[in-house]
Write a protein that holds these residues in place. Structure first.
Motif, PDB file in Angstrom:
ATOM      1  N   GLY A  61       0.629  -1.302  -0.138  1.00 55.03           N
ATOM      2  CA  GLY A  61       0.097  -0.096   0.129  1.00 55.03           C
ATOM      3  C   GLY A  61       0.904   1.298  -0.007  1.00 55.03           C
ATOM      4  O   GLY A  61       0.393   2.390  -0.231  1.00 55.03           O
ATOM      5  N   ALA A  62       2.343   1.029   0.088  1.00 55.59           N
ATOM      6  CA  ALA A  62       2.951   2.374   0.255  1.00 55.59           C
ATOM      7  C   ALA A  62       2.409   3.213   1.209  1.00 55.59           C
ATOM      8  O   ALA A  62       2.128   2.932   2.281  1.00 55.59           O
ATOM      9  CB  ALA A  62       3.148   3.047  -1.062  1.00 55.59           C
ATOM     10  N   ASP A  63       2.377   4.645   0.845  1.00 55.11           N
ATOM     11  CA  ASP A  63       1.616   5.629   1.720  1.00 55.11           C
ATOM     12  C   ASP A  63       0.322   6.208   1.166  1.00 55.11           C
ATOM     13  O   ASP A  63      -0.084   7.349   1.203  1.00 55.11           O
ATOM     14  CB  ASP A  63       2.461   6.872   2.188  1.00 55.11           C
ATOM     15  CG  ASP A  63       3.334   6.606   3.296  1.00 55.11           C
ATOM     16  OD1 ASP A  63       3.409   5.443   3.635  1.00 55.11           O
ATOM     17  OD2 ASP A  63       4.171   7.458   3.624  1.00 55.11           O
ATOM     18  N   ALA A  64      -0.152   5.296   0.140  1.00 53.57           N
ATOM     19  CA  ALA A  64      -1.224   5.853  -0.731  1.00 53.57           C
ATOM     20  C   ALA A  64      -2.486   6.283   0.148  1.00 53.57           C
ATOM     21  O   ALA A  64      -3.028   5.940   1.151  1.00 53.57           O
ATOM     22  CB  ALA A  64      -1.770   4.543  -1.616  1.00 53.57           C
ATOM     23  N   HIS A  65      -2.982   7.367  -0.583  1.00 51.80           N
ATOM     24  CA  HIS A  65      -4.411   8.019  -0.145  1.00 51.80           C
ATOM     25  C   HIS A  65      -5.563   6.720  -0.211  1.00 51.80           C
ATOM     26  O   HIS A  65      -5.428   5.696  -1.320  1.00 51.80           O
ATOM     27  CB  HIS A  65      -5.214   9.076  -0.803  1.00 51.80           C
ATOM     28  CG  HIS A  65      -4.301  10.346  -0.893  1.00 51.80           C
ATOM     29  ND1 HIS A  65      -4.461  11.308  -1.628  1.00 51.80           N
ATOM     30  CD2 HIS A  65      -3.306  10.548   0.097  1.00 51.80           C
ATOM     31  CE1 HIS A  65      -3.532  12.298  -1.089  1.00 51.80           C
ATOM     32  NE2 HIS A  65      -2.860  11.702  -0.171  1.00 51.80           N
ATOM     33  N   PRO A  66      -6.399   6.301   0.710  1.00 50.38           N
ATOM     34  CA  PRO A  66      -7.353   5.339   0.717  1.00 50.38           C
ATOM     35  C   PRO A  66      -8.262   5.372  -0.435  1.00 50.38           C
ATOM     36  O   PRO A  66      -8.544   4.149  -0.988  1.00 50.38           O
ATOM     37  CB  PRO A  66      -8.268   5.505   2.068  1.00 50.38           C
ATOM     38  CG  PRO A  66      -7.775   7.073   2.329  1.00 50.38           C
ATOM     39  CD  PRO A  66      -6.711   7.268   1.772  1.00 50.38           C
ATOM     40  N   ASP A  67      -8.502   6.424  -0.971  1.00 46.57           N
ATOM     41  CA  ASP A  67      -9.459   6.504  -2.240  1.00 46.57           C
ATOM     42  C   ASP A  67      -8.765   6.120  -3.388  1.00 46.57           C
ATOM     43  O   ASP A  67      -9.300   5.393  -4.433  1.00 46.57           O
ATOM     44  CB  ASP A  67     -10.212   7.935  -2.263  1.00 46.57           C
ATOM     45  CG  ASP A  67      -9.122   9.060  -2.589  1.00 46.57           C
ATOM     46  OD1 ASP A  67      -8.049   9.072  -2.284  1.00 46.57           O
ATOM     47  OD2 ASP A  67      -9.419   9.974  -3.657  1.00 46.57           O
ATOM     48  N   THR A  68      -7.438   6.499  -3.647  1.00 49.14           N
ATOM     49  CA  THR A  68      -6.489   6.047  -4.865  1.00 49.14           C
ATOM     50  C   THR A  68      -6.557   4.675  -4.778  1.00 49.14           C
ATOM     51  O   THR A  68      -6.701   3.812  -5.628  1.00 49.14           O
ATOM     52  CB  THR A  68      -5.395   6.831  -4.608  1.00 49.14           C
ATOM     53  OG1 THR A  68      -5.465   7.986  -4.635  1.00 49.14           O
ATOM     54  CG2 THR A  68      -4.675   6.258  -5.748  1.00 49.14           C
ATOM     55  N   LEU A  69      -6.095   3.929  -3.556  1.00 48.81           N
ATOM     56  CA  LEU A  69      -5.871   2.448  -3.307  1.00 48.81           C
ATOM     57  C   LEU A  69      -7.259   1.918  -3.745  1.00 48.81           C
ATOM     58  O   LEU A  69      -7.345   0.916  -4.534  1.00 48.81           O
ATOM     59  CB  LEU A  69      -5.302   2.216  -1.976  1.00 48.81           C
ATOM     60  CG  LEU A  69      -4.724   0.731  -1.912  1.00 48.81           C
ATOM     61  CD1 LEU A  69      -3.576   0.503  -2.991  1.00 48.81           C
ATOM     62  CD2 LEU A  69      -4.217   0.825  -0.608  1.00 48.81           C
ATOM     63  N   LEU A  70      -8.241   2.432  -3.232  1.00 46.75           N
ATOM     64  CA  LEU A  70      -9.586   1.801  -3.488  1.00 46.75           C
ATOM     65  C   LEU A  70     -10.063   1.772  -4.807  1.00 46.75           C
ATOM     66  O   LEU A  70     -10.638   0.810  -5.482  1.00 46.75           O
ATOM     67  CB  LEU A  70     -10.496   2.397  -2.534  1.00 46.75           C
ATOM     68  CG  LEU A  70     -12.110   1.899  -2.635  1.00 46.75           C
ATOM     69  CD1 LEU A  70     -12.179   0.439  -2.355  1.00 46.75           C
ATOM     70  CD2 LEU A  70     -12.865   2.841  -1.756  1.00 46.75           C
ATOM     71  N   ASP A  71      -9.625   2.777  -5.574  1.00 45.46           N
ATOM     72  CA  ASP A  71     -10.115   2.926  -7.046  1.00 45.46           C
ATOM     73  C   ASP A  71      -9.378   1.826  -7.845  1.00 45.46           C
ATOM     74  O   ASP A  71     -10.089   0.954  -8.708  1.00 45.46           O
ATOM     75  CB  ASP A  71      -9.771   4.217  -7.496  1.00 45.46           C
ATOM     76  CG  ASP A  71      -9.962   4.467  -8.903  1.00 45.46           C
ATOM     77  OD1 ASP A  71     -11.200   3.770  -9.450  1.00 45.46           O
ATOM     78  OD2 ASP A  71      -9.571   5.365  -9.629  1.00 45.46           O
ATOM     79  N   GLY A  72      -7.958   1.612  -7.565  1.00 48.36           N
ATOM     80  CA  GLY A  72      -7.171   0.440  -8.152  1.00 48.36           C
ATOM     81  C   GLY A  72      -7.661  -0.871  -7.661  1.00 48.36           C
ATOM     82  O   GLY A  72      -7.934  -1.752  -8.762  1.00 48.36           O
ATOM     83  N   ILE A  73      -7.920  -1.078  -6.642  1.00 55.39           N
ATOM     84  CA  ILE A  73      -8.506  -2.639  -6.410  1.00 55.39           C
ATOM     85  C   ILE A  73      -9.888  -2.839  -7.100  1.00 55.39           C
ATOM     86  O   ILE A  73     -10.163  -3.931  -7.468  1.00 55.39           O
ATOM     87  CB  ILE A  73      -8.734  -2.465  -5.021  1.00 55.39           C
ATOM     88  CG1 ILE A  73      -7.365  -2.603  -4.199  1.00 55.39           C
ATOM     89  CG2 ILE A  73      -9.412  -3.747  -4.238  1.00 55.39           C
ATOM     90  CD1 ILE A  73      -7.391  -2.188  -2.658  1.00 55.39           C
ATOM     91  N   LYS A  74     -10.779  -1.664  -6.941  1.00 56.31           N
ATOM     92  CA  LYS A  74     -12.089  -1.752  -7.788  1.00 56.31           C
ATOM     93  C   LYS A  74     -11.972  -2.203  -9.162  1.00 56.31           C
ATOM     94  O   LYS A  74     -12.944  -2.797  -9.825  1.00 56.31           O
ATOM     95  CB  LYS A  74     -12.983  -0.586  -7.170  1.00 56.31           C
ATOM     96  CG  LYS A  74     -13.495  -0.660  -5.923  1.00 56.31           C
ATOM     97  CD  LYS A  74     -14.569  -1.605  -5.603  1.00 56.31           C
ATOM     98  CE  LYS A  74     -15.224  -1.535  -4.206  1.00 56.31           C
ATOM     99  NZ  LYS A  74     -16.263  -2.625  -3.953  1.00 56.31           N
ATOM    100  N   ARG A  75     -11.015  -1.438  -9.656  1.00 57.14           N
ATOM    101  CA  ARG A  75     -10.722  -1.836 -11.138  1.00 57.14           C
ATOM    102  C   ARG A  75     -10.579  -3.121 -11.517  1.00 57.14           C
ATOM    103  O   ARG A  75     -10.787  -3.773 -12.453  1.00 57.14           O
ATOM    104  CB  ARG A  75      -9.671  -0.608 -11.739  1.00 57.14           C
ATOM    105  CG  ARG A  75     -10.349   0.577 -11.828  1.00 57.14           C
ATOM    106  CD  ARG A  75      -9.517   1.334 -12.847  1.00 57.14           C
ATOM    107  NE  ARG A  75      -9.201   2.774 -12.224  1.00 57.14           N
ATOM    108  CZ  ARG A  75      -8.597   3.763 -12.922  1.00 57.14           C
ATOM    109  NH1 ARG A  75      -7.927   3.511 -13.844  1.00 57.14           N
ATOM    110  NH2 ARG A  75      -8.620   5.059 -12.353  1.00 57.14           N
ATOM    111  N   LEU A  76      -9.723  -3.740 -10.414  1.00 62.06           N
ATOM    112  CA  LEU A  76      -9.154  -5.107 -10.730  1.00 62.06           C
ATOM    113  C   LEU A  76     -10.313  -6.169 -10.340  1.00 62.06           C
ATOM    114  O   LEU A  76     -10.607  -7.182 -10.785  1.00 62.06           O
ATOM    115  CB  LEU A  76      -7.990  -5.464  -9.726  1.00 62.06           C
ATOM    116  CG  LEU A  76      -6.725  -4.810 -10.164  1.00 62.06           C
ATOM    117  CD1 LEU A  76      -5.547  -5.243  -9.279  1.00 62.06           C
ATOM    118  CD2 LEU A  76      -6.392  -5.481 -11.539  1.00 62.06           C
ATOM    119  N   SER A  77     -11.094  -5.885  -9.231  1.00 64.71           N
ATOM    120  CA  SER A  77     -12.127  -6.658  -8.770  1.00 64.71           C
ATOM    121  C   SER A  77     -13.315  -5.841  -8.385  1.00 64.71           C
ATOM    122  O   SER A  77     -13.686  -5.555  -7.272  1.00 64.71           O
ATOM    123  CB  SER A  77     -11.738  -7.455  -7.646  1.00 64.71           C
ATOM    124  OG  SER A  77     -12.592  -8.364  -6.969  1.00 64.71           O
TER     125      SER A  77
END
Length: 358
Positions: free
Chosen positions: A238-254
């Motif tokens: 997760g590095a230091d990622a913003h939660p909305d950015t990380l959530l967006d990437g995850i949702k695009r995958l699944s």
């Protein structure tokens, strides 16, 4: 036939990150180093690199997630050392030339980022080559980019163009203000949320329900967050990622169901500002890793740990801390572990901690 290995060693990196990932043949694994922690981490990183040095590069990749000093300071020492730098086939890092726009900066490492850029320019053909020399990012729309690194794939979940756009002018402002000298601004003291520490630690629900403003720091937003996948087993970094950015990437995958991962290194050392219920709901993880000695910011936040425990109560979860500190030793309680269906593992001294995925 020798069984493959897939593991991550979370080095003792102060309040920062230094993640050593290897996979494949246990006698000759493919290796990735993600960040190298604070300046004080360098001696431990150097010792580890010296042990595996050989006539060919020992590592496929050095991934430098962003310019905060607790991720970049030790990395800078590695890249500026010609012998150590020669151990890496490729470097992934978003330098100033890869950024487009900027806003208010809360990073502590812009000057070091500039020095790192200068060092990487002396290593032609090894900087962001998997991305054609361009920025490492997830597009504003569409699928996250996937790159082959040895026998594994690395999927980039962030940053998005907007997060990179938020950094350039302030990076420039920081290095101008510093006169390009090798110095780092003093860390701002942690702002304690009134009353949160008074909650009984056994009251996990009350802790988990505490409202916290989510992270908006531009440097954290520019973090390169990734998934390393080997033999259908996933490691989420997760590095230091913003939660909305990380959530967006995850949702695009699944998009329809939680993303299944074996191990998840939580964003921003377990800061409650980055570990939200929505983000946790999007990931099914067996093991969750916290990387911090708690210096400066008392990470991991009790609120974040409580949210993790509550999220995975039904399935159970293994919590891994690379240090045992006054900030996290409370989760060792047998009564809490029994009630909330989790287990713990702590690093010892400056040895860090290892997590085996297969």
């Amino acid at each position: 036939m020798t069984k493959s290995v897939f593991r991550m060693h979370v080095l003792a990196a102060g309040h920062g990150d230094c993640l050593w990932v290897d996979y494949g043949d246990p006698d000759a694994p493919t290796r990735i180093l993600v960040d190298a922690g604070t300046a004080g981490t360098f001696s431990r990183v150097k010792a580890a690199l010296d042990k595996v040095r050989c006539g060919i590069p020992s590592h496929e990749l050095l991934l430098i997630t962003h310019i905060d000093a607790d991720h970049i300071a030790g990395t800078l020492n590695v890249v500026e050392d010609g012998v150590l730098a020669s151990q890496f086939k490729e470097f992934w890092f978003n330098g100033r030339d890869h950024l487009a726009q900027a806003a208010k900066l809360q990073s502590l490492g812009a000057v070091q980022g500039e020095r790192l850029t200068a060092a990487l320019k002396k290593l032609p053909g090894r900087w962001n080559t998997a991305f054609g020399g361009g920025p490492i990012m997830m597009p504003a729309a569409g699928s996250p980019p996937v790159k082959q690194v040895g026998a594994a794939t690395v999927t980039v979940l962030g940053p998005r163009p907007a997060e990179l756009a938020a950094l350039l002018p302030v990076w420039t402002q920081e290095i101008k203000a510093a006169g390009l000298k090798n110095k780092v601004a003093a860390a701002k003291p942690k702002q304690i949320r009134p009353g949160w520490q008074s909650f009984g630690v056994t009251n996990v629900n009350k802790l988990a329900n505490e409202a916290v403003t989510t992270d908006t720091a531009p440097a954290n937003g520019s973090s390169i967050s990734t998934i390393v996948e080997f033999q259908d087993v996933r490691l989420l970094l997760g590095a230091d990622a913003h939660p909305d950015t990380l959530l967006d990437g995850i949702k695009r995958l699944s998009p329809q169901s939680p993303l299944k991962v074996a191990v998840w290194k939580l964003p921003h050392h377990g800061s409650a500002a980055n570990v939200t219920d929505d983000l946790l709901a999007a990931v099914d993880a067996k093991t969750v890793v916290f990387s911090s000695n708690g210096a400066h910011f008392s990470h991991p936040d009790k609120i974040a740990v409580a949210r993790v425990i509550r999220r995975y109560r039904q399935t159970g979860v293994h919590l891994v801390f690379n240090y045992k500190t006054k900030h996290n030793q409370i989760w060792e309680s047998p009564a809490l572990q029994s009630k909330w269906n989790y287990t713990t593992q702590y690093g010892s001294g400056l040895n860090g901690v290892s997590v085996h995925l297969i």
